[in-house]
Design an enzyme around this catalytic site. Structure first.
Site, PDB file in Angstrom:
ATOM      1  N   HIS A 145       0.846  -1.196   0.000  1.00 38.24           N
ATOM      2  CA  HIS A 145       0.000   0.000   0.000  1.00 38.24           C
ATOM      3  C   HIS A 145       0.879   1.243   0.000  1.00 38.24           C
ATOM      4  O   HIS A 145       2.076   1.186   0.273  1.00 38.24           O
ATOM      5  CB  HIS A 145      -0.923   0.015   1.223  1.00 38.24           C
ATOM      6  CG  HIS A 145      -0.177   0.155   2.521  1.00 38.24           C
ATOM      7  ND1 HIS A 145       0.529  -0.880   3.086  1.00 38.24           N
ATOM      8  CD2 HIS A 145      -0.003   1.217   3.352  1.00 38.24           C
ATOM      9  CE1 HIS A 145       1.092  -0.474   4.208  1.00 38.24           C
ATOM     10  NE2 HIS A 145       0.796   0.809   4.400  1.00 38.24           N
ATOM     11  N   ASP A 192       0.563   4.992   1.958  1.00 37.05           N
ATOM     12  CA  ASP A 192      -0.216   5.438   3.114  1.00 37.05           C
ATOM     13  C   ASP A 192      -1.380   6.366   2.738  1.00 37.05           C
ATOM     14  O   ASP A 192      -1.196   7.368   2.031  1.00 37.05           O
ATOM     15  CB  ASP A 192       0.698   6.154   4.124  1.00 37.05           C
ATOM     16  CG  ASP A 192       1.571   5.170   4.898  1.00 37.05           C
ATOM     17  OD1 ASP A 192       1.185   3.979   5.026  1.00 37.05           O
ATOM     18  OD2 ASP A 192       2.642   5.583   5.396  1.00 37.05           O
ATOM     19  N   HIS A 235       4.708   0.356   0.200  1.00 36.36           N
ATOM     20  CA  HIS A 235       5.447  -0.407   1.199  1.00 36.36           C
ATOM     21  C   HIS A 235       4.602  -1.538   1.767  1.00 36.36           C
ATOM     22  O   HIS A 235       3.395  -1.617   1.528  1.00 36.36           O
ATOM     23  CB  HIS A 235       5.998   0.496   2.306  1.00 36.36           C
ATOM     24  CG  HIS A 235       4.962   1.321   2.993  1.00 36.36           C
ATOM     25  ND1 HIS A 235       4.460   2.481   2.438  1.00 36.36           N
ATOM     26  CD2 HIS A 235       4.316   1.170   4.172  1.00 36.36           C
ATOM     27  CE1 HIS A 235       3.559   3.005   3.242  1.00 36.36           C
ATOM     28  NE2 HIS A 235       3.437   2.218   4.317  1.00 36.36           N
ATOM     29  N   ARG A 244       4.823   6.458  13.578  1.00 34.47           N
ATOM     30  CA  ARG A 244       4.742   7.046  12.237  1.00 34.47           C
ATOM     31  C   ARG A 244       4.307   8.495  12.321  1.00 34.47           C
ATOM     32  O   ARG A 244       3.346   8.818  13.037  1.00 34.47           O
ATOM     33  CB  ARG A 244       3.724   6.262  11.403  1.00 34.47           C
ATOM     34  CG  ARG A 244       3.582   6.787   9.986  1.00 34.47           C
ATOM     35  CD  ARG A 244       2.639   5.915   9.168  1.00 34.47           C
ATOM     36  NE  ARG A 244       1.338   6.528   9.028  1.00 34.47           N
ATOM     37  CZ  ARG A 244       0.288   5.948   8.447  1.00 34.47           C
ATOM     38  NH1 ARG A 244       0.409   4.708   7.979  1.00 34.47           N
ATOM     39  NH2 ARG A 244      -0.857   6.579   8.351  1.00 34.47           N
TER      40      ARG A 244
HETATM   41 FE   LIG Z   1       1.883   2.112   5.764  1.00 32.39          FE
END
Ligand SMILES: [Fe+2]
Length: 298
Positions: A97, A99, A252, A267
């Site tokens: 995917h 983000d 990723h 994150r």
């Molecule tokens: Fe991610």
């Protein structure tokens, strides 16, 4: 600061950065060097960063305004811009995917900082979607150039509804508490480098104008170029690292190969621009307002 050193990790994607102290505010020359390195290598790895949440946010701000943690998932307590990525939270990211592509302007860059890393496994794969585009045979490139895909957070990825336990069902309900659907170009033009990349990945569920079945076949075909081993950086984490990647031109995947041992990353993402296709047309929102989550970068 002039001691900065950039070492490539693979031909297509990834570089290690040495000689920058991320605990200090970056001077303009260093910040520019890092932005250039990000454009060139798409994913940058920093080791021994000694950052806390504050420091990670301060670092990410050098690349633009921050988003909040997530459109629907809660932040780390007391840190509204920090999303916990935690094996115990069961936020399975073992699918390819980019983000938050289900919103109109997905984050332009993501930073992941390692707090707890299992003794084995738990790598993050990061793929170069521009190399994937270049690898396409010319007729497929021309086809992709014209296509748009609808991205959504509300689909049954990975696990069928009926196999979820109560906790998993609750997490899924939270993840989809606002339904988003956005049409993005299948080929996105990077606003800084002009590079074209395949902008698909897990949230892309349908090609505009095609049936679900036809869409799946084309998306799988394009995706097979993104995930070619030559286009993928396999990052084996150590604790106290920070990885910065360009979310406009990568995908990723968090490898689930660590037997459920503790693994925790934080994150922080940088607000993005609205994607633009090869004809200069911008993405459009079909459903869901993300203005509480992110500003639109210029
Ligand atoms: Fe991610």
């Amino acid at each position: 600061m002039s001691g900065i050193e950039i070492r490539k990790i693979t031909a297509n994607i990834g570089a290690q950065v040495f000689g920058v102290d991320l605990t200090e505010p970056l001077d303009e020359k260093t910040a520019t060097a890092l932005r250039d390195a990000l454009n060139a290598h798409k994913a940058l790895v920093f080791s021994d960063v000694n950052l806390d949440d504050e420091g990670q946010q301060a670092f990410a701000r050098h690349f633009g305004e921050l988003t909040t943690a997530h459109p629907t998932v809660p932040a780390v307590d007391g840190a509204p811009n920090v999303l916990p990525v935690d094996s115990e939270g069961g936020r399975a990211a073992n699918h390819w995917h980019t983000d938050v592509t289900f919103v109109l302007n997905p984050p332009q860059a993501s930073t992941l900082r390692s707090l707890t890393i299992p003794p084995y496994g738990g790598e993050t794969l990061i793929a170069d979607s521009a190399a994937a585009y270049r690898d396409l045979p010319e007729p497929l490139r021309r086809l992709a150039d014209d296509l748009w895909a609808e991205h959504t957070n509300d689909y049954d990825y990975a696990v069928p509804e009926e196999t979820l336990d109560e906790e998993q069902a609750a997490r899924r309900a939270q993840f989809t508490s606002i339904t988003y659907r956005t049409a993005h170009p299948v080929v996105r033009v990077h606003p800084l480098t002009g590079e074209r990349g395949l902008f698909v990945g897990g949230f892309a569920q349908r090609i505009v104008g095609l049936s679900t079945g036809e869409s799946r076949k084309l998306l799988d075909l394009f995706q097979s170029y993104v995930t070619r081993p030559e286009n993928v950086l396999r990052h084996r984490w150590s604790e106290n690292q920070l990885v910065l990647f360009d979310n406009r031109i990568t995908q990723h995947y968090a490898v689930d190969n660590y037997d459920g041992l503790p693994r925790r990353l934080h994150r922080v993402t940088v607000a993005g621009d609205v994607p633009v296709g090869v004809e200069g047309k911008e993405s459009w929102s079909v459903e869901g307002d993300a203005s509480h989550y992110t500003a639109v970068a210029a």
